[in-house]
Each structure stands twice: as structure tokens, then as C-alpha cells.
Enzyme design. Structure first.
Site, short mmCIF file in Angstrom:
data_model
loop_
_atom_site.label_atom_id
_atom_site.label_comp_id
_atom_site.label_asym_id
_atom_site.label_seq_id
_atom_site.Cartn_x
_atom_site.Cartn_y
_atom_site.Cartn_z
N ASP A 130 -18.96 -0.81 2.06
CA ASP A 130 -19.64 -1.75 1.35
C ASP A 130 -20.48 -0.26 0.40
OD1 ASP A 130 -19.95 -3.63 -0.61
OD2 ASP A 130 -21.84 -3.65 -0.19
N CYS A 239 -25.76 -15.10 -2.96
CA CYS A 239 -25.83 -16.76 -3.39
C CYS A 239 -24.29 -17.18 -2.12
CB CYS A 239 -24.98 -17.21 -4.75
SG CYS A 239 -24.19 -18.48 -4.84
#
Length: 314
Positions: A130, A239
Site C-alpha cells: 500500500d 469510510c
């Protein structure tokens, strides 16, 4: 050991280290992905994430990251929690409930590389998670792990999308898995319809500069645009809306990774308790948490933003 034995050993070793999937693709230049990435960047969908503009050549060709690379190994680690936040708690993305996944996965990758060298030989390999110029979702599809959903996430038929993706690029010649050729989203548009900031566009394109995760995590030391008021639905950090509504995530199973055990404060603190937390306490409680990315200042900014409700306009 031959190519088949090497491949079987790596898949077996990755499972013992706790990875839930291990699949392999040939190391090649990603020409189609290069065109899509270039278009995405040209449209400014990266917002202030200027690092996305860097190392373009490295992102699309693993052989430039690891000289002599022959195989790209994709590893998935489930992070879906069995616990839920209290209804009064400001919402935090599930991936951030426990310890920072970068540290957890980096340790597993280092252990895997060590096992490979110990049992196969002195290979050249680098692990990424990542934070490096690797198109990990593209490699996951190429190696057969799943498909890219309309929300831009990798989705697996077996357990949905609550997975971290790690990539190991190596000069070891391995047996490649078949690419995932189908798309099982069909006519479903739940993720698109549910995104309160309209960040999910057609053709699996995500406008990162409108995503709640972007505003609450990536937008460092900046004021969140007023036009986003009333749209965060109490999300303080990250989110999960587009994943929570995805029908494929009904197959999600709780992770058994101890490091991802939720920090009690994340599950239970009310908005008032978050607001009254000192910076010293924040640094102590969340020293090993992904929340440290936003820092104390960023969390307090986010809290104030989701607490301030503008009157509805006619």
C-alpha cells in the site's frame, strides 16, 4: 526443487503465516493499466495526493522495481472484524480498528521472504503493502484473486472485499494462476447510489478527491470544503459505505488475525469523549494504530466538521 514445488511451497508458507489467499502472475508491463492511470491522473482525481504522480514507470512495470523480476505474488489478508462500534461512536473504517496493517503485513512479508530464501535459495524479492508504487489491485486480478468492483475495490467471490492486498515481486520463476476474467457486479449499483459525496463514477472510476477517506485522512493540514458539510454521515476516519452496501460482503467472515483485534476506545468512545481526549492520551492509545496518520490535529478537525450541521437548503 522445481517450478511446481517452488510454487506450492510459497502458497503453503503464505497460508501458515496467516495470509488468506496467495496467487501468482507473470511479471510484465501493465500497458492497459498505464493508460487508465494516466487518464485518471490527468483528470485530477488524485486531489492533493501528489505522490500518485510519482514513479509512473515503476507503477506499471514490476521489472523496474525488482531487476530480473519474473513473478508477482499477490497476498490477501482478511481484516473484517467481528465487533461493531457503538452507535454513539464517531465512525471509523474497519481496517483501522486494530494495529497498523503496514507493520503487521510487513512482518509477514519479511518472514515469507526469509522462508523462501531458506528453503529455495538466495532469490531477489521485494514485498510491498500500500505504500509503494505498485498497482496491487491490477495484479490481484491478473493472478486470479477476484475482480474490481464498481467501487474500485477488489472483490472475491468467497469473502467479499474486506482484505488488505500485499504484493511480493521476485525473480523466481513460478507457475502463474489464471487471471480473473469475469465481473460479478452485474447491474448492481448500490455502491454508486450510496456514496454521499458522489465519488464513484461510471466505468469503475473513483474520484479520489471527493472520497470521505480522502478528506478525513489524506487532506493533511487543510480545511475540508464547506460543500461537503452534512455528507460525511458521521465518518471521522475513513469510510466503509461502498463496502458495507456491497452484496458480496454478506460472505465476509471475521478475521482471526490477533493484531487486528479492535482497540476498545475505537469501539466505545462517544463524540464528546473523543473531543475531550488530550493529545498525550491520543498518542499513547493510538501509537500502533492507523489513526496516527491523521494525527491528533486531524482527528479533532474531522470531529468538528461532522459535528457542525448546516441547515438544509430549499
Amino acid at each position: 526443487m522445481n517450478k511446481l514445488n517452488h510454487t506450492q511451497f510459497i502458497k503453503s508458507a503464505s497460508a501458515k503465516l496467516g495470509f488468506h489467499y496467495c496467487c501468482i502472475a507473470k511479471a510484465v508491463k501493465l500497458d492497459d493499466d498505464a493508460r487508465r492511470l494516466e487518464s485518471w491522473l490527468q483528470q485530477g482525481f488524485q486531489g492533493s495526493m501528489q505522490y500518485m504522480d510519482n514513479y509512473f514507470d515503476l507503477r506499471i512495470d514490476p521489472r523496474k522495481l525488482v531487476p530480473g523480476a519474473k513473478s508477482v505474488i499477490t497476498l490477501l489478508l482478511n481484516y473484517f472484524p467481528k465487533e461493531k462500534q457503538q452507535s454513539h461512536a464517531p465512525k471509523i473504517s474497519k481496517y483501522a480498528y486494530g494495529e497498523d496493517y503496514h507493520d503487521v503485513i510487513r512482518d509477514k512479508l519479511n518472514n515469507l521472504i526469509h522462508l523462501i530464501k531458506e528453503n529455495i535459495g538466495d532469490i531477489n524479492g521485494r514485498g510491498f503493502v500500500d505504500s509503494a508504487p505498485v498497482l496491487e489491485r491490477s495484479w490481484a486480478v491478473r493472478s486470479g484473486a477476484g475482480w474490481i468492483g464498481k467501487n474500485g475495490n477488489l472483490i472475491t467471490k468467497q469473502q467479499g472485499s474486506y482484505f488488505f492486498i500485499a504484493t511480493l515481486i521476485t525473480d523466481l520463476d513460478l507457475i502463474a494462476d489464471d487471471a480473473f476474467a469475469k465481473d460479478y457486479c452485474g447491474t448492481c449499483t448500490k455502491c454508486i447510489d450510496s456514496c454521499p459525496t458522489n465519488a464513484i463514477l461510471d466505468n469503475k472510476i473513483i474520484n479520489g478527491s471527493r472520497c470521505i477517506s480522502y478528506f478525513t485522512i489524506e487532506l493533511k493540514d487543510a480545511i475540508i470544503p464547506t460543500e461537503m458539510k452534512n455528507k460525511f454521515e458521521n465518518w471521522m476516519f475513513g469510510c466503509d459505505i461502498c463496502q458495507d452496501v456491497c452484496p458480496w460482503n454478506r460472505f465476509s467472515k471475521p478475521t482471526n488475525e490477533i493484531a487486528f483485534t479492535p482497540i476498545p476506545e475505537i469501539l466505545n468512545l462517544s463524540t464528546e469523549e473523543w473531543e475531550n481526549m488530550s493529545e498525550e492520551a491520543f498518542k499513547k492509545v493510538f501509537k500502533s494504530s492507523p489513526l496516527k496518520r491523521s494525527k491528533y490535529k486531524g482527528i479533532q478537525r474531522n470531529l468538528k466538521f461532522i459535528e457542525t450541521i448546516l441547515p438544509a437548503t430549499v
